[in-house]
Design a protein around this motif. Structure first.
Motif, short mmCIF file in Angstrom:
data_model
loop_
_atom_site.label_atom_id
_atom_site.label_comp_id
_atom_site.label_asym_id
_atom_site.label_seq_id
_atom_site.Cartn_x
_atom_site.Cartn_y
_atom_site.Cartn_z
N GLU A 73 -34.58 -33.36 -15.39
CA GLU A 73 -35.37 -32.17 -15.08
C GLU A 73 -35.12 -31.12 -16.17
O GLU A 73 -34.42 -30.15 -15.96
CB GLU A 73 -35.00 -31.61 -13.71
N PHE A 76 -39.78 -30.23 -16.71
CA PHE A 76 -40.47 -30.21 -15.42
C PHE A 76 -39.52 -30.67 -14.32
O PHE A 76 -38.74 -31.61 -14.52
CB PHE A 76 -41.69 -31.13 -15.43
N LEU A 78 -38.61 -32.52 -10.78
CA LEU A 78 -39.11 -33.68 -10.05
C LEU A 78 -39.94 -33.17 -8.87
O LEU A 78 -39.49 -32.27 -8.15
CB LEU A 78 -37.93 -34.51 -9.54
N PRO A 79 -41.15 -33.69 -8.67
CA PRO A 79 -41.95 -33.22 -7.53
C PRO A 79 -41.27 -33.56 -6.20
O PRO A 79 -40.48 -34.50 -6.12
CB PRO A 79 -43.28 -33.96 -7.67
N GLU A 80 -41.59 -32.79 -5.18
CA GLU A 80 -41.04 -33.06 -3.85
C GLU A 80 -41.58 -34.41 -3.37
O GLU A 80 -42.78 -34.65 -3.40
CB GLU A 80 -41.46 -31.97 -2.86
N LEU A 81 -40.68 -35.27 -2.93
CA LEU A 81 -41.06 -36.59 -2.45
C LEU A 81 -40.56 -36.75 -1.02
O LEU A 81 -39.39 -36.47 -0.73
CB LEU A 81 -40.46 -37.69 -3.34
N VAL A 87 -44.50 -44.13 -5.47
CA VAL A 87 -44.55 -43.25 -6.64
C VAL A 87 -45.09 -44.00 -7.85
O VAL A 87 -45.08 -45.23 -7.90
CB VAL A 87 -43.14 -42.68 -6.99
N HIS A 104 -42.24 -39.19 -16.60
CA HIS A 104 -43.17 -38.60 -15.65
C HIS A 104 -43.05 -39.32 -14.32
O HIS A 104 -43.03 -40.56 -14.28
CB HIS A 104 -44.61 -38.73 -16.19
N ARG A 106 -44.64 -38.99 -10.21
CA ARG A 106 -45.49 -38.31 -9.24
C ARG A 106 -45.81 -39.28 -8.10
O ARG A 106 -45.70 -40.49 -8.28
CB ARG A 106 -46.78 -37.80 -9.89
#
Length: 138
Positions: A73, A76, A78-81, A87, A104, A106
């Motif tokens: 990180e 960016f 890490l998106p909420e998972l 993923v 990346h 997502r």
């Protein structure tokens, strides 16, 4: 030597597939000497903190092998998972390991999941071709 130069001139490769295939391809191609990025669509079963700025994800195929994915990180977060979830991860395999450094991450879309078998079949064709070209020259 000329063959390696030709490989490097042709640029990096990107192959899409499930965890099992990516592990197999990496084992075959790690000595080829060309940058290979992998796109994996799989179920993320855990996320935990690693080294500073790192998150360690464990992704796995349905009834298949698991793989550790390291995501730093830096630029960016890490998106909420919501685990477990499917993923889409893009990154490179770390040399001599079965770990992927992700660039990346997502949540996967329906299209990511539905088109994966076709993209994996195309990738398998190119991996086989690349392996044959490389091993015949040595």
């Amino acid at each position: 030597m000329l063959q390696v130069q030709a490989l490097n001139k042709s640029g990096p490769r990107v192959f899409s597939g499930p965890v099992e295939k990516v592990l197999k391809w990496h084992k075959s191609l790690q000595e080829v000497g060309v940058l290979i990025l992998y796109e994996i669509v799989a179920k993320c079963v855990s996320v935990r903190p690693g080294d500073p700025c790192a998150k360690i994800l464990v992704v796995r195929d349905e009834n298949g092998p698991a793989m550790q994915v390291v995501y730093y990180e830096i630029d960016f977060l890490l998106p909420e998972l919501k685990l477990p979830c499917t993923v889409r991860v893009i990154g490179r395999m770390l040399y001599g390991t079965c770990r992927l450094q992700a660039f990346h991450v997502r949540p996967a879309t329906g299209d990511d999941v539905s088109t994966l078998p076709r993209r994996a079949a195309v990738a398998q064709h190119h991996v086989t071709k690349l392996f044959k070209e490389y091993t015949n020259g040595n």
